[in-house]
Scaffold this active site. Structure first.
Site, PDB file in Angstrom:
ATOM      1  N   ARG A 115      32.650  55.489  80.295  1.00 57.78           N
ATOM      2  CA  ARG A 115      32.565  56.171  81.588  1.00 57.78           C
ATOM      3  C   ARG A 115      32.960  55.200  82.691  1.00 57.78           C
ATOM      4  O   ARG A 115      32.543  54.035  82.667  1.00 57.78           O
ATOM      5  CB  ARG A 115      31.122  56.642  81.884  1.00 57.78           C
ATOM      6  CG  ARG A 115      30.497  57.530  80.833  1.00 57.78           C
ATOM      7  CD  ARG A 115      31.192  58.849  80.686  1.00 57.78           C
ATOM      8  NE  ARG A 115      31.207  59.634  81.905  1.00 57.78           N
ATOM      9  CZ  ARG A 115      31.992  60.701  82.086  1.00 57.78           C
ATOM     10  NH1 ARG A 115      32.819  61.091  81.141  1.00 57.78           N
ATOM     11  NH2 ARG A 115      31.949  61.373  83.218  1.00 57.78           N
ATOM     12  N   HIS A 149      36.935  44.258  76.758  1.00 63.52           N
ATOM     13  CA  HIS A 149      38.118  45.122  76.769  1.00 63.52           C
ATOM     14  C   HIS A 149      39.094  44.640  75.697  1.00 63.52           C
ATOM     15  O   HIS A 149      39.310  43.430  75.561  1.00 63.52           O
ATOM     16  CB  HIS A 149      38.785  45.093  78.155  1.00 63.52           C
ATOM     17  CG  HIS A 149      39.998  45.964  78.221  1.00 63.52           C
ATOM     18  ND1 HIS A 149      39.906  47.342  78.353  1.00 63.52           N
ATOM     19  CD2 HIS A 149      41.317  45.678  78.122  1.00 63.52           C
ATOM     20  CE1 HIS A 149      41.128  47.849  78.347  1.00 63.52           C
ATOM     21  NE2 HIS A 149      41.999  46.863  78.211  1.00 63.52           N
ATOM     22  N   GLU A 191      36.661  40.581  69.037  1.00 63.05           N
ATOM     23  CA  GLU A 191      35.634  40.992  70.009  1.00 63.05           C
ATOM     24  C   GLU A 191      34.245  40.611  69.509  1.00 63.05           C
ATOM     25  O   GLU A 191      33.400  40.167  70.279  1.00 63.05           O
ATOM     26  CB  GLU A 191      35.692  42.509  70.237  1.00 63.05           C
ATOM     27  CG  GLU A 191      36.953  42.996  70.911  1.00 63.05           C
ATOM     28  CD  GLU A 191      36.952  44.509  71.127  1.00 63.05           C
ATOM     29  OE1 GLU A 191      35.952  45.055  71.615  1.00 63.05           O
ATOM     30  OE2 GLU A 191      37.970  45.150  70.793  1.00 63.05           O
ATOM     31  N   ASN A 236      31.731  43.304  80.621  1.00 63.58           N
ATOM     32  CA  ASN A 236      32.409  44.300  79.785  1.00 63.58           C
ATOM     33  C   ASN A 236      33.318  43.590  78.788  1.00 63.58           C
ATOM     34  O   ASN A 236      33.785  42.482  79.044  1.00 63.58           O
ATOM     35  CB  ASN A 236      33.269  45.203  80.689  1.00 63.58           C
ATOM     36  CG  ASN A 236      34.030  46.265  79.918  1.00 63.58           C
ATOM     37  OD1 ASN A 236      33.464  46.919  79.025  1.00 63.58           O
ATOM     38  ND2 ASN A 236      35.291  46.452  80.234  1.00 63.58           N
TER      39      ASN A 236
HETATM   40  C1  GAR Z   1      36.072  48.225  71.613  1.00 68.15           C
HETATM   41  O1  GAR Z   1      37.335  47.904  71.095  1.00 68.15           O
HETATM   42  C2  GAR Z   1      36.008  47.938  73.100  1.00 68.15           C
HETATM   43  O2  GAR Z   1      36.726  46.787  73.469  1.00 68.15           O
HETATM   44  C3  GAR Z   1      36.651  49.170  73.669  1.00 68.15           C
HETATM   45  O3  GAR Z   1      36.144  50.228  72.902  1.00 68.15           O
HETATM   46  C4  GAR Z   1      35.837  49.737  71.589  1.00 68.15           C
HETATM   47  C5  GAR Z   1      34.403  50.069  71.281  1.00 68.15           C
HETATM   48  O4  GAR Z   1      34.065  49.770  69.945  1.00 68.15           O
HETATM   49  N1  GAR Z   1      36.355  49.316  75.069  1.00 68.15           N
HETATM   50  C6  GAR Z   1      37.216  49.774  75.970  1.00 68.15           C
HETATM   51  O5  GAR Z   1      38.317  50.179  75.687  1.00 68.15           O
HETATM   52  C7  GAR Z   1      36.689  49.796  77.390  1.00 68.15           C
HETATM   53  N2  GAR Z   1      37.775  49.767  78.330  1.00 68.15           N
HETATM   54  P1  GAR Z   1      32.553  49.674  69.494  1.00 68.15           P
HETATM   55  O6  GAR Z   1      31.861  50.944  69.990  1.00 68.15           O
HETATM   56  O7  GAR Z   1      32.608  49.626  67.996  1.00 68.15           O
HETATM   57  O8  GAR Z   1      31.955  48.440  70.090  1.00 68.15           O
END
Ligand code: GAR
Length: 217
Positions: free
Chosen positions: A93, A111, A176, A109
């Site tokens: 969100r 990304h 990540e 955050n």
């Molecule tokens: C992750 O790759 C995160 O970096 C991305 O969503 C995925 C969540 O995975 N976030 C974004 O794109 C935010 N701009 P997860 O729910 O397994 O942690």
């Protein structure tokens, strides 16, 4: 020393949340996850919080007339849990300027790209289409502009010529899971300081090896 109290906001799978929970199992880790909130009740990630015995709650954004009402409920839960820092972990969100201001310098955050390249959605398809040879992920403080804000840390991975968006996403996601706990620890130890648009890190060597892609013979 008291551990930093962290609230994590998620929307789905929660693998980054799991990485943070696992890191915080070590009593020497400088942060503890004290509450987890999902804006989607069906988010798988809530199960990781449940298994770890961490208070968790779904605050369904669709039940609120607008973003301020939803964010007010989120802030209230975070306040009740006496949270010092909020980690967005796959939280999908867009936040209002008011919420960001309220948590300024206490909101980070992850990304899945090397920002400022490829902000927004479809980052991996974008990276492949652009033909970049290296991609990665970024942990940053949140500011009003989406996927911007002072960068705490980044991790790089190669992009292979055979990659699909899913294959690259999986490689970046692994990165990540290492980067986010590492950066959270730096913040929780008070080693990050925002200077202009940059983050200075106290007492951490910056000499990692170069990643070449394509590799040398
Ligand atoms: C992750 O790759 C995160 O970096 C991305 O969503 C995925 C969540 O995975 N976030 C974004 O794109 C935010 N701009 P997860 O729910 O397994 O942690």
């Amino acid at each position: 020393m008291a551990r930093m109290r962290v609230g994590v906001l998620i929307s789905g799978r929660g693998s980054n949340l799991k990485a943070l929970i696992d890191a915080a199992r070590d009593p020497d880790y400088p942060a503890e996850i004290v509450t987890v909130i999902s804006n989607r009740p069906e988010a798988q990630g809530l199960e990781y919080a449940e298994e770890a015995g961490i208070p968790n709650e779904a605050i369904d954004h669709t039940l609120f007339a607008g973003r301020p009402g939803f964010e007010g409920a989120v802030s209230e839960t975070l306040r009740e849990a006496e949270v010092d820092l909020v980690c967005l972990a796959g939280f999908m969100r867009v936040l209002t300027a008011d919420f960001i201001e309220r948590w300024r310098e206490r909101l980070i955050n992850v990304h899945p790209s090397l920002l400022p390249a490829f902000p927004g959605l479809h980052t991996h398809a974008g990276a492949i289409a652009a033909g970049v040879k290296i991609s990665g992920c970024t942990v940053h403080y949140v500011s009003e502009k989406v996927d911007s804000g002072p960068i705490i840390g980044q991790a790089a991975v190669p992009v292979f010529s055979t990659d699909t968006a899913d294959a690259l996403a999986a490689r970046v996601l692994n990165a990540e899971h290492r980067l986010y706990p590492h950066c959270l620890a730096l913040v929780a130890q008070g080693r990050t300081r925002i200077v202009g648009h940059a983050v200075r890190i106290a007492g951490k060597p910056e000499s990692e090896p170069i990643l070449l892609n394509p590799a040398e013979e």
